[in-house]
Design a protein around this motif. Sequence first.
Motif, mmCIF file in Angstrom:
data_model
loop_
_atom_site.group_PDB
_atom_site.id
_atom_site.type_symbol
_atom_site.label_atom_id
_atom_site.label_comp_id
_atom_site.label_asym_id
_atom_site.label_seq_id
_atom_site.Cartn_x
_atom_site.Cartn_y
_atom_site.Cartn_z
ATOM 1 N N LEU A 45 0.852 -1.190 0.000
ATOM 2 C CA LEU A 45 0.000 0.000 0.000
ATOM 3 C C LEU A 45 0.888 1.242 0.000
ATOM 4 O O LEU A 45 2.095 1.149 0.234
ATOM 5 C CB LEU A 45 -0.874 0.019 1.254
ATOM 6 C CG LEU A 45 -1.446 -1.324 1.706
ATOM 7 C CD1 LEU A 45 -2.059 -1.198 3.077
ATOM 8 C CD2 LEU A 45 -2.492 -1.795 0.707
ATOM 9 N N ILE A 46 0.261 2.376 -0.242
ATOM 10 C CA ILE A 46 0.968 3.652 -0.085
ATOM 11 C C ILE A 46 0.245 4.425 1.008
ATOM 12 O O ILE A 46 -0.986 4.561 0.965
ATOM 13 C CB ILE A 46 0.963 4.462 -1.398
ATOM 14 C CG1 ILE A 46 1.728 3.711 -2.494
ATOM 15 C CG2 ILE A 46 1.578 5.842 -1.165
ATOM 16 C CD1 ILE A 46 1.613 4.337 -3.871
ATOM 17 N N GLN A 47 1.002 4.875 1.976
ATOM 18 C CA GLN A 47 0.443 5.723 3.024
ATOM 19 C C GLN A 47 0.988 7.127 2.781
ATOM 20 O O GLN A 47 2.209 7.298 2.657
ATOM 21 C CB GLN A 47 0.877 5.233 4.405
ATOM 22 C CG GLN A 47 0.309 6.059 5.544
ATOM 23 C CD GLN A 47 0.984 5.728 6.869
ATOM 24 O OE1 GLN A 47 2.042 5.104 6.897
ATOM 25 N NE2 GLN A 47 0.371 6.158 7.948
ATOM 26 N N ALA A 48 0.092 8.095 2.695
ATOM 27 C CA ALA A 48 0.543 9.459 2.420
ATOM 28 C C ALA A 48 -0.043 10.417 3.449
ATOM 29 O O ALA A 48 -1.215 10.306 3.820
ATOM 30 C CB ALA A 48 0.115 9.879 1.020
ATOM 31 N N VAL A 49 0.805 11.325 3.899
ATOM 32 C CA VAL A 49 0.345 12.388 4.788
ATOM 33 C C VAL A 49 0.359 13.680 3.982
ATOM 34 O O VAL A 49 1.367 14.017 3.356
ATOM 35 C CB VAL A 49 1.249 12.513 6.029
ATOM 36 C CG1 VAL A 49 0.872 13.733 6.840
ATOM 37 C CG2 VAL A 49 1.141 11.268 6.871
ATOM 38 N N ILE A 106 3.970 10.126 -7.966
ATOM 39 C CA ILE A 106 2.797 9.867 -7.116
ATOM 40 C C ILE A 106 2.638 10.988 -6.086
ATOM 41 O O ILE A 106 1.536 11.521 -5.879
ATOM 42 C CB ILE A 106 2.929 8.480 -6.446
ATOM 43 C CG1 ILE A 106 2.755 7.385 -7.509
ATOM 44 C CG2 ILE A 106 1.921 8.310 -5.323
ATOM 45 C CD1 ILE A 106 3.094 5.987 -7.041
ATOM 46 N N ASP A 107 3.729 11.380 -5.451
ATOM 47 C CA ASP A 107 3.674 12.470 -4.469
ATOM 48 C C ASP A 107 3.246 13.778 -5.132
ATOM 49 O O ASP A 107 2.449 14.547 -4.578
ATOM 50 C CB ASP A 107 5.042 12.660 -3.804
ATOM 51 C CG ASP A 107 5.270 11.664 -2.675
ATOM 52 O OD1 ASP A 107 4.377 10.823 -2.453
ATOM 53 O OD2 ASP A 107 6.334 11.722 -2.027
ATOM 54 N N ARG A 108 3.770 14.033 -6.312
ATOM 55 C CA ARG A 108 3.443 15.281 -7.013
ATOM 56 C C ARG A 108 1.953 15.314 -7.367
ATOM 57 O O ARG A 108 1.299 16.348 -7.279
ATOM 58 C CB ARG A 108 4.294 15.400 -8.275
ATOM 59 C CG ARG A 108 4.409 16.811 -8.780
ATOM 60 C CD ARG A 108 5.511 17.062 -9.761
ATOM 61 N NE ARG A 108 5.820 15.944 -10.620
ATOM 62 C CZ ARG A 108 7.005 15.342 -10.648
ATOM 63 N NH1 ARG A 108 7.979 15.738 -9.863
ATOM 64 N NH2 ARG A 108 7.229 14.340 -11.470
ATOM 65 N N HIS A 109 1.428 14.164 -7.740
ATOM 66 C CA HIS A 109 0.002 14.108 -8.070
ATOM 67 C C HIS A 109 -0.848 14.424 -6.836
ATOM 68 O O HIS A 109 -1.797 15.206 -6.914
ATOM 69 C CB HIS A 109 -0.369 12.731 -8.613
ATOM 70 C CG HIS A 109 -1.834 12.570 -8.833
ATOM 71 N ND1 HIS A 109 -2.503 13.192 -9.872
ATOM 72 C CD2 HIS A 109 -2.786 11.909 -8.129
ATOM 73 C CE1 HIS A 109 -3.790 12.901 -9.805
ATOM 74 N NE2 HIS A 109 -3.986 12.125 -8.757
ATOM 75 N N LEU A 110 -0.465 13.844 -5.710
ATOM 76 C CA LEU A 110 -1.226 14.109 -4.476
ATOM 77 C C LEU A 110 -1.136 15.586 -4.108
ATOM 78 O O LEU A 110 -2.136 16.208 -3.722
ATOM 79 C CB LEU A 110 -0.679 13.245 -3.333
ATOM 80 C CG LEU A 110 -1.098 11.774 -3.375
ATOM 81 C CD1 LEU A 110 -0.265 10.949 -2.398
ATOM 82 C CD2 LEU A 110 -2.584 11.628 -3.051
#
Lengths: 236, 342
Positions: A54-58, A141-145
């Motif tokens: 999974l990816i966990q993002a804050v 992925i981070d940039r999209h979020l």
Amino acid sequence: MAIALPPLAFQSRGSDGSSPSVTTALAPVRHYAEFIYADRGYAFFAPDPGPSHLIQAVIEPGSDQEQTIFLPSHSLHWPRLLYHRHFMLAEFLNANYRPAPPQQSDEQQSDDLQSDVPGVEIVPSPLDSERQRFLRVWQSIDRHLADVYRNQDGSPATVASRRVEHALPIYAAYMDEPIELDDPRLYRVLLDGPVPPPGIDSDSGGTILPDQTQPANDRGPAMDRLEGNHSVPSRN
Amino acid sequence: MSSFASNSCRAAAAHGGRWIDAWDRFWFTAVDPITLSMIRVACGILLLYSHLVLATDLMSWVGPNAWIDSSLASDLHNGAYGPAEASRSYLWHITSPTLLWIHHIVVMVVTGLFAIGCLTRITAPLAWFFQLMLVHRLTGSLFGFDQIVTYTAMYLALTPCGARFSVDAWWRNRRGDQDGGWMLPGTERSIAANVATRLLQIHLCVIYLFGGLAKSRGETWWDGTAVWYSVANLEYQSIDMTWLANWPTLFSALTHATMFWEIFYIALIWPKLTRPWMLAGAVAIHGGIAAFLGMITFGVMMMVANFVFVPPDWLAERVSAANVFRAKKKPARSSQTDRPVR
């Protein structure tokens, strides 16, 4: 040939590379198979059904409260096909993971690749290239979020993300003590680190931490929290 | 001696001739396109559904700042991180959201027309081509469903799959012209339909063979626990099946049956005697995946693809029988309502 050889090539990959005879046979049809999307291995749930990744993002959008999201998430990603695409994305990030070369930060690697001699180009090693590929996927992925969860002034939000492995309960242990499939003990944060010494699993830096009860808003800035805290908050 | 040699030559020639005849029959026997027409309807609907789901968050998948951004999608294939691949997509180069939306609307319209069988000679290859461009753009978020739906659309693209159950057929009948030419294919037997049928059949055999061989390299497919571990995966799960843990004989039997079914599919799907059992296995395995492992689209599409092994003549007989039955019932009903018996 274009249909049967790609999965054969996939199966005949070993620690010393691909089978030379299969590679030779595949060569004339490789590009055709790639174009028609037939260059697949068909190894569904194989060789063994394994853990999920999974990816966990804050996400810290400006003045708003930060939030933690997971990819995939039943509450965010509906219908099921959309959920599955996010699930595959998280698996894709993990499948691309390569640890950083030993004793080198990514900045150092980047500097080292610049040649001082005009006309001389330093070719990165496959490991460097694979690491760069992983970092590009992760950054994308981070940039999209950050782009989706914008600040009030319209600027991109601050995002930090990491990989989390969701292990399967061992059958014998499950029979002794049945647990919920979302039991905190089954989650493991996969830390990013340098190439480990030979003989040590590259993902062994992951940490199993049972505490998932701490509320998200009691913690520090997004980056610090992900770097310093290895617990996995509740997913929904 | 010379008599022995000439006899041997004659036997070899006869044997070779039989092989050539069998090869010809296998590939070039003209068949009714009814099976492919039915597959077209299901494949078109699933393909359209996939595009509609994509449209709910289009920019997150194909936009310039998508999960996998345009430039990264290109670099993952163009040799930046390994050997250059031929899997190219013009969608890597379109960054305008307006253009991407216009493109996607065109894709959905074409795929919808393909599903209902309108101008299939044009919309079938176009629907496949658009799907191909999308899968090369969606690197990182694809799975088995995308593979099988793309292959099925590819094999349908060059066949008269709009001959039945289609707007093309309705149009052709309305014109009173059974042979509507190339653009409106008729229901006559077609070699192209057989070639596409054989290609999809062989492709399915390859998929299952390598799927089974890949499983045979694992441990859990041999010790019988693979099905348990599959249903114990929360991310896949759509219905809680962990109760299977109390039925080790059942889940281990399902595990072994799945692996052996996949490996032997390539041999047992062809004989008439074993084909129904293999197709029943396909329904059970893919129905299970659709119902319990959260991959409804993949499970359904695999069942649809397996339908290619249903003989067209057998299917045509049943459709004709159903039409005759309906035709007999219609006048009876109308005579009761329009002209009641006195």
